[in-house]
Scaffold this active site. Structure first.
Site: not given
Ligand code: PBG
Length: 325
Positions: A196, A249
Site C-alpha cells: 500500500k 494499492k
Molecule cells: C485505510 C484505508 C484507506 C483506503 C482504504 N483503506 C485510506 C488511507 O490509507 O489513507 C483508501 C481507499 C481509496 O482511496 O479508495 N483505512
C-alpha cells in the site's frame, strides 16, 4: 513489395472476431464493491468527490446489498464511520460497533455475499492516524498491533468472511493470524493490503470515510511510490505471516508492481482501484472529455491484464451493468 507484410489486422476486422481472440475477459465475479457504513439512521449521504457513491447507515444497507448481489457482484468491503472518535479509536474494536452491526445486517439479508472488512484505525481515531500516536507524533507500531487484532476479532465474531488489514504496521498479519487462531477462527482468511503506497489518490476516500490525518501524513508506514523491490519484501513477509491473499494499492499507477507480485508469489492477488482513480474518470466524463463506459472497461481490463485476480472498485456496479448488456 520487398518484404512480406505480417497482417495482424486480419484478426481485428470485426467485433465478433476481436472478441473471440481477446486475451483478457472481465467478469463481475472478480469485483469487490466498497461500502461506507455511517452512524445514525436513515442516512444515505452522497460523497461529493465520488459521484454515485454514498455513505449508508446500517438500516439502509439491506436494499443496497440486494442490488449488489442481484448484479452478480460476489463481495463487499466495509468501512465504518463512527459517531465518536478518540485517541485510541475505541469504536474500532467494540463488539457492537458500526461494522459488526453492518456485518450482521448484510448477512441477514444476503448470507452468500462475502463480507470483507477493512481493518485499520484511521476512521476511528480523533487524530485520523492509523494507530496509537507516540509523544513524538509517529504511529506506534507495536502498540497498534493489539488494537488491530481486537478490531479484526470483533469483525470475525460478528460474522465477516475475510479480514483485510490496511494499516501497514509491520507484523500485523502474523499478529492478527495468531489472535484469530487462538480464538477459534483459524478458518477465516486474511486479505492483506500488503503493498500500500502513500498515495495522493486516496484524497476522495478521506472525505468518504472522514479519515484525513489531522497533522502529518502516512509516509512513515505506507510505501514510497518509488519502490518495487521493497514491495516484494512486504509481500514476502505477509505471506510468511499467513496472508491468504495479497493486495496492491492503488491500481493504475502501480500495474508494474501488480504484475511482478503476481508472477513472483502466485497468490490470489487483488488490486484496489482507489477513490482518486474513480474520481478522475467521473470528473472527466462529467465534462464530456472522455467516454465513461469505454474508459471504465478499459481501466478494469488493464488491471486484470496486469495480473489482478480480484479488483476492489467503486465501478463494480457500473461495470456489472456494462458487462451484462
Ligand atoms: C485505510 C484505508 C484507506 C483506503 C482504504 N483503506 C485510506 C488511507 O490509507 O489513507 C483508501 C481507499 C481509496 O482511496 O479508495 N483505512
Amino acid at each position: 513489395m520487398a518484404f512480406p507484410i505480417q497482417r495482424l489486422r486480419r484478426l481485428r476486422s470485426n467485433e465478433v472476431l476481436r472478441d473471440m481472440v481477446a486475451e483478457t475477459r472481465l467478469s463481475v465475479k472478480e469485483f469487490i464493491y466498497p461500502l461506507f457504513v455511517h452512524f445514525g439512521q436513515g442516512v444515505r449521504n452522497p460523497i461529493n468527490s465520488m459521484p454515485g457513491i454514498f455513505q449508508f447507515s446500517v438500516d439502509q444497507l439491506a436494499g443496497e446489498v440486494k442490488e449488489i448481489e442481484a448484479l452478480g457482484i460476489p463481495a463487499v468491503l466495509l468501512f465504518g464511520i463512527p459517531e465518536y472518535k478518540d485517541a485510541c479509536g475505541s469504536e474500532a474494536y467494540s463488539d457492537d460497533g458500526l461494522v459488526p452491526q453492518a456485518i450482521k445486517a448484510i448477512k441477514d439479508t444476503c448470507p452468500q455475499l462475502q463480507v470483507i472488512t477493512d481493518v485499520c484505525m484511521c476512521e476511528y481515531t480523533d487524530h485520523g492516524h492509523c494507530g496509537i500516536i507516540r509523544p513524538d507524533g509517529v504511529v506506534d507500531n507495536d502498540a497498534t498491533l493489539e488494537l488491530l487484532a481486537m478490531e479484526a476479532l470483533s469483525h470475525v465474531r460478528a460474522g465477516c468472511d475475510i479480514v483485510a488489514p490496511s494499516d501497514m504496521m509491520d507484523g500485523r498479519v502474523g499478529y492478527i493470524r495468531q489472535r484469530l487462531d487462538e480464538s477459534g477462527f483459524s478458518d477465516t482468511p486474511i486479505m492483506s493490503y500488503a503493498v500500500k503506497y502513500a498515495s495522493g489518490f486516496y484524497g476522495p476516500f478521506r472525505e468518504a470515510a472522514d479519515s484525513a490525518p489531522q497533522f502529518g501524513d502516512r509516509r512513515t508506514h505506507q510505501m514510497d511510490p518509488a519502490n518495487v523491490r521493497e514491495a516484494l519484501r512486504e509481500v514476502s513477509l505477509d505471506v510468511q505471516e499467513g496472508a491468504d491473499m495479497v493486495m496492491v494499492k492503488p491500481a493504475l499507477p502501480y500495474l508494474d508492481v501488480l504484475r511482478v507480485v503476481k508472477e513472483r508469489f502466485g497468490l490470489p492477488t487483488a488490486a484496489y482501484n482507489v477513490s482518486g482513480e474513480y474520481a478522475m474518470i467521473k470528473a472527466a466524463a462529467k465534462e464530456g472529455w472522455i467516454d465513461e463506459a469505454r474508459v471504465i472497461l478499459e481501466v478494469l481490463t488493464s488491471i486484470k491484464r496486469a495480473g489482478a485476480d480480484l479488483t476492489i472498485t467503486y465501478f463494480a456496479k457500473d461495470a456489472a451493468r456494462l458487462l451484462g448488456r
